[in-house]
Design an enzyme around this catalytic site. Structure first.
Site, short mmCIF file in Angstrom:
data_model
loop_
_atom_site.label_atom_id
_atom_site.label_comp_id
_atom_site.label_asym_id
_atom_site.label_seq_id
_atom_site.Cartn_x
_atom_site.Cartn_y
_atom_site.Cartn_z
N GLY A 1 0.81 -1.17 0.00
CA GLY A 1 0.00 0.00 0.00
C GLY A 1 0.88 1.26 0.00
O GLY A 1 2.04 1.32 -0.12
N CYS A 2 0.48 2.25 0.20
CA CYS A 2 1.09 3.56 0.03
C CYS A 2 0.16 4.68 0.52
O CYS A 2 -1.01 4.45 0.77
CB CYS A 2 1.42 3.84 -1.44
SG CYS A 2 2.74 2.81 -2.14
N ALA A 3 0.73 5.85 0.68
CA ALA A 3 -0.06 7.02 1.08
C ALA A 3 0.20 8.15 0.11
O ALA A 3 1.34 8.36 -0.29
CB ALA A 3 0.33 7.46 2.49
N GLY B 1 4.07 8.37 0.40
CA GLY B 1 4.76 7.47 1.32
C GLY B 1 4.67 6.09 0.72
O GLY B 1 3.62 5.64 0.29
N ARG C 1 0.83 3.56 6.47
CA ARG C 1 0.61 3.17 5.08
C ARG C 1 1.95 2.99 4.35
O ARG C 1 1.99 2.45 3.25
CB ARG C 1 -0.22 4.22 4.32
CG ARG C 1 -1.60 4.46 4.89
CD ARG C 1 -2.35 5.46 4.04
NE ARG C 1 -2.79 4.84 2.81
CZ ARG C 1 -4.00 4.32 2.64
NH1 ARG C 1 -4.90 4.36 3.60
NH2 ARG C 1 -4.32 3.77 1.49
#
Lengths: 239, 364
Positions: free
Chosen positions: B12-14, B183, B41
């Site tokens: 995942g990521c932000a 992120g 995240r």
């Protein structure tokens, strides 16, 4: 007991909730995940945005959130109540197997995905506003109700609702002419006996959020159930 | 630097963005703060920011931000650059030594303008010349990476958590009218400096949360037009697709969004407006190889605006809010509340629904 959650990580916050007594009021919440996860016998009130997976695996506690919630509210919850005085993100009630979720505003995509039920354990989710696409995808049990309050003429449910639905019920209030349902479900006007079943839930919804029960009930309701004669027919193979 | 194939990090990521429609400048502090509630995240293997409007004194020059593995890489690259550009200014990008960011490459910044003689001999305009140069350096010069090449904008990225990356690059010292942030939580590719987001070409930048299932199909198509995917991760191809659709094919942002997140055929069939239906059919048919499948939420930045977009199935979260002249976008509402506690009209755009924000004319 009051807990100020500002700049607190989710682990510490949940620790503090566990340590405090029966009632617990969280202020300054901003995105902490997993609040109240797995908890029983608690009354939790939250001010501020609750993070993902609010009340995941909830096992009897009651959570009231005075703001919007993010994704995956009530993920796999077993028992208890989650009340959201706002809107919620995607995948609310993911694989929920018991308990109740009341949402004043709108739900994102995939609300009620893979809800299930067993004997007396029948989860219920009521969405006051509208629901996004893929409502109740793969629903296996439980009840999803969408009231469409303040929908202002928009579709109350997005595209592809009930995809893969093979159990449970969905009730939609108001006009559903513009919603396209798949072939694997039965769509019909709800009869009085069917509405009687959900009246206690709608009554509670109205008392929580201050709506007029008569007005909410005074509308056509559509009930959607899986066409259970052969739910997998033509879905994967010709059979 | 180890790259894909040498390392695999199973993980995942932000994303977040803010833009002032009035073109009012903001320092990087707010956007760094916005990444904090979304800390979980990311996993510390990449963070980055794009800032627009930060180099007003050099706004007519392309700002190259570069990573070099060592000094000899930089010396060789400078010789190459001098053959093609007039270098107006070259300097180290100022950073802070902090314990959370280590093993940094040599990080340099050049303000350049293409030599007229080069443009004439290549018979291309300056944007095309710069884009080709970036591709050439990234694919043919080992140890040299251009990670930002637009005018009056810049990308800043590193291996680390985004809030640390912001401190590392001293982003409180820059003022821009638009910021995007990322992120990283790499799922299939290694965390290395070049692989952190944003991915940029000219003034176009992408921050992305998701994973592109169609990556190789998209890559094979876009490489026919001279783009080279060298950064060992999927997001890069989205930047090149946007450059191809907008700069080279001259599509509108809305059309480009309908190419990469095209509606389902069944949805197109159900549209009653004939003109709209034909437009969508046309885009899906002509650019079928540029449909991006798999989960994504992206913020695409460019000089004067940004566009936020989800994949058509909306497999990733994205929330939009506003307050006064500012529009806020983030993976989570909490990030928006950190930037602006009183943000209004919070909503989650539908899958495939482009949110396009432009700074008013002349304000940037």
């Amino acid at each position: 007991m009051l807990i100020n959650a500002e700049n607190m990580d989710f682990k510490t916050l949940n620790q503090k909730i566990r340590e405090c007594g029966h009632e617990c009021h969280i202020t300054g919440c901003c995105g902490q995940r997993f609040i109240g996860s797995g908890m029983m016998d608690k009354e939790i009130t939250i001010d501020g945005i609750a993070g993902n997976a609010l009340g995941a695996y909830l096992n009897g506690a009651n959570i009231t959130l005075n703001a919007n919630a993010q994704d995956a509210v009530g993920d796999t919850m077993n028992e208890g109540t989650i009340i959201v005085h706002g809107s919620i993100g995607d995948a609310a009630g993911y694989a929920m197997r018991g308990g109740k979720i009341y949402i004043k505003g709108n739900a994102g995509y995939r609300a009620g995905i893979h809800m299930k039920e067993y004997k007396t354990k029948v989860p219920v989710m009521i969405i006051g506003g509208t629901a996004g696409s893929f409502l109740a995808e793969y629903q296996a049990g439980g009840i999803v109700i969408v009231l469409g309050i303040n929908s202002n003429g928009r579709k109350i449910v997005g595209n592809f609702p009930c995809t893969g639905m093979h159990g449970g019920k969905i009730f939609l209030r108001g006009n559903t002419n513009d919603i396209v349902f798949p072939d694997n479900v039965c769509v019909k006007a709800a009869e009085e006996s069917e509405l009687k079943q959900i009246e206690p839930e709608i009554t509670k919804f109205c008392s929580i959020f201050g709506y007029d029960l008569k007005e909410i009930l005074n509308s056509p309701y559509t009930i959607i159930t899986p066409d259970s004669k052969n739910p997998y027919k033509q879905m994967y193979v010709a059979n | 630097m180890n790259i894909e194939g040498q390392v695999r990090i199973p993980s995942g990521c932000a994303i977040a963005a803010v833009i002032s429609k009035e073109g009012k400048k903001m320092t990087g502090e707010k956007i760094i703060e916005a990444m904090k509630p979304m800390h979980d995240r990311s996993n510390g293997l990449g963070g980055g920011f794009t800032a627009y409007g930060i180099y007003p004194d050099y706004k007519d020059f392309y700002a190259f931000h570069m990573f070099f593995n060592d000094r000899s890489c930089r010396k060789n690259c400078e010789v190459f650059l001098k053959e093609r550009f007039e270098i107006i200014k070259s300097e180290i990008i100022p950073t802070r030594k902090i314990p959370s960011i280590t093993d940094e490459p040599i990080i340099w910044r050049y303000f350049v303008t293409p030599l007229r003689s080069m443009l004439a001999s290549h018979q291309v305009d300056e944007n095309e010349f710069v884009a080709r140069t970036v591709m050439k350096i990234n694919s043919e010069m080992p140890g040299c990476y251009v990670f930002s090449s637009g005018k009056n904008m810049g990308a800043f990225k590193a291996v680390g958590y985004p809030e640390d990356v912001g401190v590392f690059y001293r982003l409180e010292e820059y003022k821009g009218y638009c910021w995007t942030a990322h992120g990283r939580y790499p799922t299939n590719t290694p965390g290395w400096w070049g692989g952190a987001h944003p991915f940029t070409l000219l003034d176009y930048s992408i921050v992305h949360n998701g994973e592109i299932s169609s990556y190789d199909a998209n890559r094979r198509f876009i490489e026919m037009f001279g783009y080279k995917c060298t950064l060992q991760t999927d997001t890069e191809v989205i930047t090149y697709i946007m450059d191809y659709l907008l700069r080279r094919q001259k599509l509108s942002l809305q059309d480009a969004a309908n190419v990469i997140a095209a509606p389902f055929w069944s949805t197109i069939e159900s549209i009653k407006d004939i003109e709209e239906k034909e437009r969508l059919k046309f885009l899906r048919t002509v650019f079928s190889s540029l449909l991006i499948t798999g989960p994504f939420s992206i913020v695409f930045g460019f000089n004067g605006g940004l566009m936020a977009l989800n994949d058509r199935l909306k497999l990733r979260s994205m929330v939009v809010g506003e307050k006064d002249d500012k529009i806020f976008i983030a993976s989570e509402e909490s990030a928006i509340r950190v930037m602006e506690p009183n943000a209004e009209n919070i909503y989650a755009p539908s899958g495939g629904e482009a949110v396009i924000v432009k700074v008013k004319d002349g304000a940037f």
